[in-house]
Design a protein around this motif. Structure first.
Motif, PDB file in Angstrom:
ATOM      1  N   GLY A  10      39.576  55.083  39.564  1.00  0.00           N
ATOM      2  CA  GLY A  10      41.166  54.587  39.254  1.00  0.00           C
ATOM      3  C   GLY A  10      41.334  54.383  37.846  1.00  0.00           C
ATOM      4  N   SER A  11      42.367  53.522  37.663  1.00  0.00           N
ATOM      5  CA  SER A  11      42.657  53.326  36.180  1.00  0.00           C
ATOM      6  C   SER A  11      41.725  52.758  34.984  1.00  0.00           C
ATOM      7  CB  SER A  11      44.063  52.385  36.181  1.00  0.00           C
ATOM      8  OG  SER A  11      43.495  51.137  36.510  1.00  0.00           O
ATOM      9  N   GLY A  12      40.676  52.032  35.755  1.00  0.00           N
ATOM     10  CA  GLY A  12      39.583  51.674  34.905  1.00  0.00           C
ATOM     11  C   GLY A  12      40.016  50.546  33.753  1.00  0.00           C
ATOM     12  N   SER A  13      41.032  49.766  34.369  1.00  0.00           N
ATOM     13  CA  SER A  13      41.347  48.726  33.467  1.00  0.00           C
ATOM     14  C   SER A  13      40.152  47.669  33.424  1.00  0.00           C
ATOM     15  CB  SER A  13      42.473  47.720  34.016  1.00  0.00           C
ATOM     16  OG  SER A  13      42.309  47.277  35.046  1.00  0.00           O
ATOM     17  N   ASN A  14      39.483  47.294  34.446  1.00  0.00           N
ATOM     18  CA  ASN A  14      38.181  46.690  34.532  1.00  0.00           C
ATOM     19  C   ASN A  14      37.184  47.052  33.609  1.00  0.00           C
ATOM     20  OD1 ASN A  14      38.001  44.063  36.129  1.00  0.00           O
ATOM     21  ND2 ASN A  14      39.282  45.639  37.422  1.00  0.00           N
ATOM     22  N   ALA A  93      33.724  49.319  39.688  1.00  0.00           N
ATOM     23  CA  ALA A  93      34.790  48.727  39.195  1.00  0.00           C
ATOM     24  C   ALA A  93      35.956  49.676  39.536  1.00  0.00           C
ATOM     25  CB  ALA A  93      34.857  48.696  37.486  1.00  0.00           C
ATOM     26  N   GLY A  94      36.549  49.128  40.584  1.00  0.00           N
ATOM     27  CA  GLY A  94      37.462  50.028  41.383  1.00  0.00           C
ATOM     28  C   GLY A  94      37.026  51.411  41.878  1.00  0.00           C
ATOM     29  N   PHE A  95      35.697  51.220  42.284  1.00  0.00           N
ATOM     30  CA  PHE A  95      35.151  52.398  42.936  1.00  0.00           C
ATOM     31  C   PHE A  95      35.498  52.505  44.601  1.00  0.00           C
ATOM     32  CE2 PHE A  95      31.614  54.842  44.901  1.00  0.00           C
ATOM     33  CZ  PHE A  95      31.802  56.047  44.302  1.00  0.00           C
ATOM     34  N   MET A  96      36.178  53.439  45.073  1.00  0.00           N
ATOM     35  CA  MET A  96      36.736  53.151  46.257  1.00  0.00           C
ATOM     36  C   MET A  96      36.187  54.279  47.372  1.00  0.00           C
ATOM     37  SD  MET A  96      39.185  51.068  45.276  1.00  0.00           S
ATOM     38  CE  MET A  96      40.110  50.823  46.679  1.00  0.00           C
ATOM     39  N   ILE A 114      33.355  44.262  42.135  1.00  0.00           N
ATOM     40  CA  ILE A 114      34.553  43.171  42.050  1.00  0.00           C
ATOM     41  C   ILE A 114      35.503  43.460  43.301  1.00  0.00           C
ATOM     42  CG2 ILE A 114      35.990  44.495  40.456  1.00  0.00           C
ATOM     43  CD1 ILE A 114      36.501  41.446  39.165  1.00  0.00           C
ATOM     44  N   HIS A 115      35.981  42.465  43.734  1.00  0.00           N
ATOM     45  CA  HIS A 115      36.806  42.584  45.042  1.00  0.00           C
ATOM     46  C   HIS A 115      38.063  41.750  44.774  1.00  0.00           C
ATOM     47  CE1 HIS A 115      38.106  43.805  49.087  1.00  0.00           C
ATOM     48  NE2 HIS A 115      38.418  42.437  49.350  1.00  0.00           N
ATOM     49  N   PRO A 116      39.340  42.301  44.947  1.00  0.00           N
ATOM     50  CA  PRO A 116      40.474  41.638  44.591  1.00  0.00           C
ATOM     51  C   PRO A 116      41.049  40.703  45.831  1.00  0.00           C
ATOM     52  CG  PRO A 116      41.011  43.896  45.414  1.00  0.00           C
ATOM     53  CD  PRO A 116      39.484  43.697  45.384  1.00  0.00           C
ATOM     54  N   HIS A 177      44.658  41.224  38.608  1.00  0.00           N
ATOM     55  CA  HIS A 177      44.168  41.935  37.832  1.00  0.00           C
ATOM     56  C   HIS A 177      43.667  41.412  36.310  1.00  0.00           C
ATOM     57  CE1 HIS A 177      44.423  46.320  39.088  1.00  0.00           C
ATOM     58  NE2 HIS A 177      43.533  46.389  38.373  1.00  0.00           N
ATOM     59  N   GLU A 180      40.633  39.242  36.920  1.00  0.00           N
ATOM     60  CA  GLU A 180      39.632  40.173  36.920  1.00  0.00           C
ATOM     61  C   GLU A 180      38.874  40.592  35.624  1.00  0.00           C
ATOM     62  OE1 GLU A 180      39.987  42.766  41.056  1.00  0.00           O
ATOM     63  OE2 GLU A 180      40.783  43.626  39.259  1.00  0.00           O
TER      64      GLU A 180
HETATM   65  C1  GAR Z   1      40.693  46.388  41.072  1.00  0.00           C
HETATM   66  O1  GAR Z   1      41.719  45.310  41.379  1.00  0.00           O
HETATM   67  C2  GAR Z   1      39.479  46.045  41.946  1.00  0.00           C
HETATM   68  O2  GAR Z   1      39.214  44.522  42.390  1.00  0.00           O
HETATM   69  C3  GAR Z   1      39.804  46.909  43.119  1.00  0.00           C
HETATM   70  O3  GAR Z   1      40.325  48.083  42.611  1.00  0.00           O
HETATM   71  C4  GAR Z   1      41.037  47.756  41.363  1.00  0.00           C
HETATM   72  C5  GAR Z   1      40.817  48.617  40.241  1.00  0.00           C
HETATM   73  O4  GAR Z   1      41.455  48.404  39.176  1.00  0.00           O
HETATM   74  N1  GAR Z   1      38.430  47.317  43.833  1.00  0.00           N
HETATM   75  C6  GAR Z   1      38.679  47.316  45.169  1.00  0.00           C
HETATM   76  O5  GAR Z   1      39.437  47.326  45.830  1.00  0.00           O
HETATM   77  C7  GAR Z   1      37.294  47.628  45.849  1.00  0.00           C
HETATM   78  N2  GAR Z   1      37.273  47.779  47.134  1.00  0.00           N
HETATM   79  P1  GAR Z   1      41.011  49.424  37.696  1.00  0.00           P
HETATM   80  O6  GAR Z   1      40.891  50.496  38.184  1.00  0.00           O
HETATM   81  O7  GAR Z   1      42.118  49.076  36.786  1.00  0.00           O
HETATM   82  O8  GAR Z   1      39.625  48.480  37.183  1.00  0.00           O
END
Ligand code: GAR
Length: 215
Positions: A10-14, A93-96, A114-116, A177, A180
């Motif tokens: 996703g957005s990759g802020s982590n 890091a936000g790998f879904m 990392i899990h929210p 976030h 995180e």
């Molecule tokens: C984060 O909130 C992370 O905890 C979550 O996705 C987001 C990614 O944000 N991860 C999950 O839900 C894993 N099942 P980012 O792309 O901005 O880092």
């Protein structure tokens, strides 16, 4: 130095927070930890995490899950890319995507997520909505070693946030976030310095207190 591969969707802020603490890219920390992100892999080519990696001069790869009928083949292709980067640690890091037991055991002790939510609460999806629905006053995020059980591996550290009275999913997600972005770089610092290790199937910590303030 300690070699890290980050998996994103996703957005990759982590990812950005990890790049910063490693001294890579535009917002690089002036006092970086001794770790280097050597590759970023995404299952989605449109993930905004990818240009963040490129801007920081980090190699990227895309393996599209839709190109594979079987998870095992998707995971095998990812393993090829990841192992070519020879990582000490693979960071989700936000790998879904759910990973196969074969993938998880291939990186046993070298795979964290990392899990929210404050695990063991709210494994899986929609964690912020579920915390609001339950009327929780505390919520947050967890970093854990990945085992075959989804979001069920040993928890390394958590960052708690308050739930405010008028929070909605977006406002709460934003607060988590931010938490995180504090927590994940700190855990990477412990791993890179050897203070936190995976030993004989469990977490091993040095005696020194872990929670020194970050510089
Ligand atoms: C984060 O909130 C992370 O905890 C979550 O996705 C987001 C990614 O944000 N991860 C999950 O839900 C894993 N099942 P980012 O792309 O901005 O880092």
């Amino acid at each position: 130095s300690y070699r890290v591969v980050v998996l994103v969707s996703g957005s990759g802020s982590n990812l950005q927070a990890l790049l910063d603490v490693c001294g890579q890219g535009a917002n690089a920390s002036a006092t970086p930890i001794d770790a280097k992100i050597v590759g970023v892999l995404s299952n989605r080519e449109e993930a905004l995490a990818l240009p963040r990696a490129t801007r920081a001069g980090v190699a990227t790869a895309v393996v599209k899950h839709r190109d594979y009928a079987e998870r095992i083949d998707f995971d095998a292709e990812m393993i090829k890319h990841i192992d070519a980067w020879a990582p000490d640690m693979v960071i989700l890091a936000g790998f879904m995507r759910i990973l196969t037991p074969d993938f998880v055991s291939h990186y046993s002790g070298r795979l964290i997520n990392i899990h929210p939510s404050l695990l063991p609460k709210y494994k899986g999806l929609h964690t912020h909505q579920r915390a609001l629905d339950a009327g929780d006053t505390k919520h947050g995020c967890s970093v854990h070693f990945v085992t075959p059980e989804l979001d069920g591996g040993p928890v390394i550290a958590q960052h708690r946030v308050s739930v405010h009275q008028h929070d909605n999913v977006d406002s709460l997600a934003q607060r988590v976030h931010q938490a995180e972005h504090q927590l994940y770089p700190r855990v990477l610092g412990w791993l890179a310095s050897g203070r936190l290790r995976w030993q004989d199937g469990q977490i091993a910590l040095d005696n020194k207190p872990l929670l020194e303030p970050l510089q």
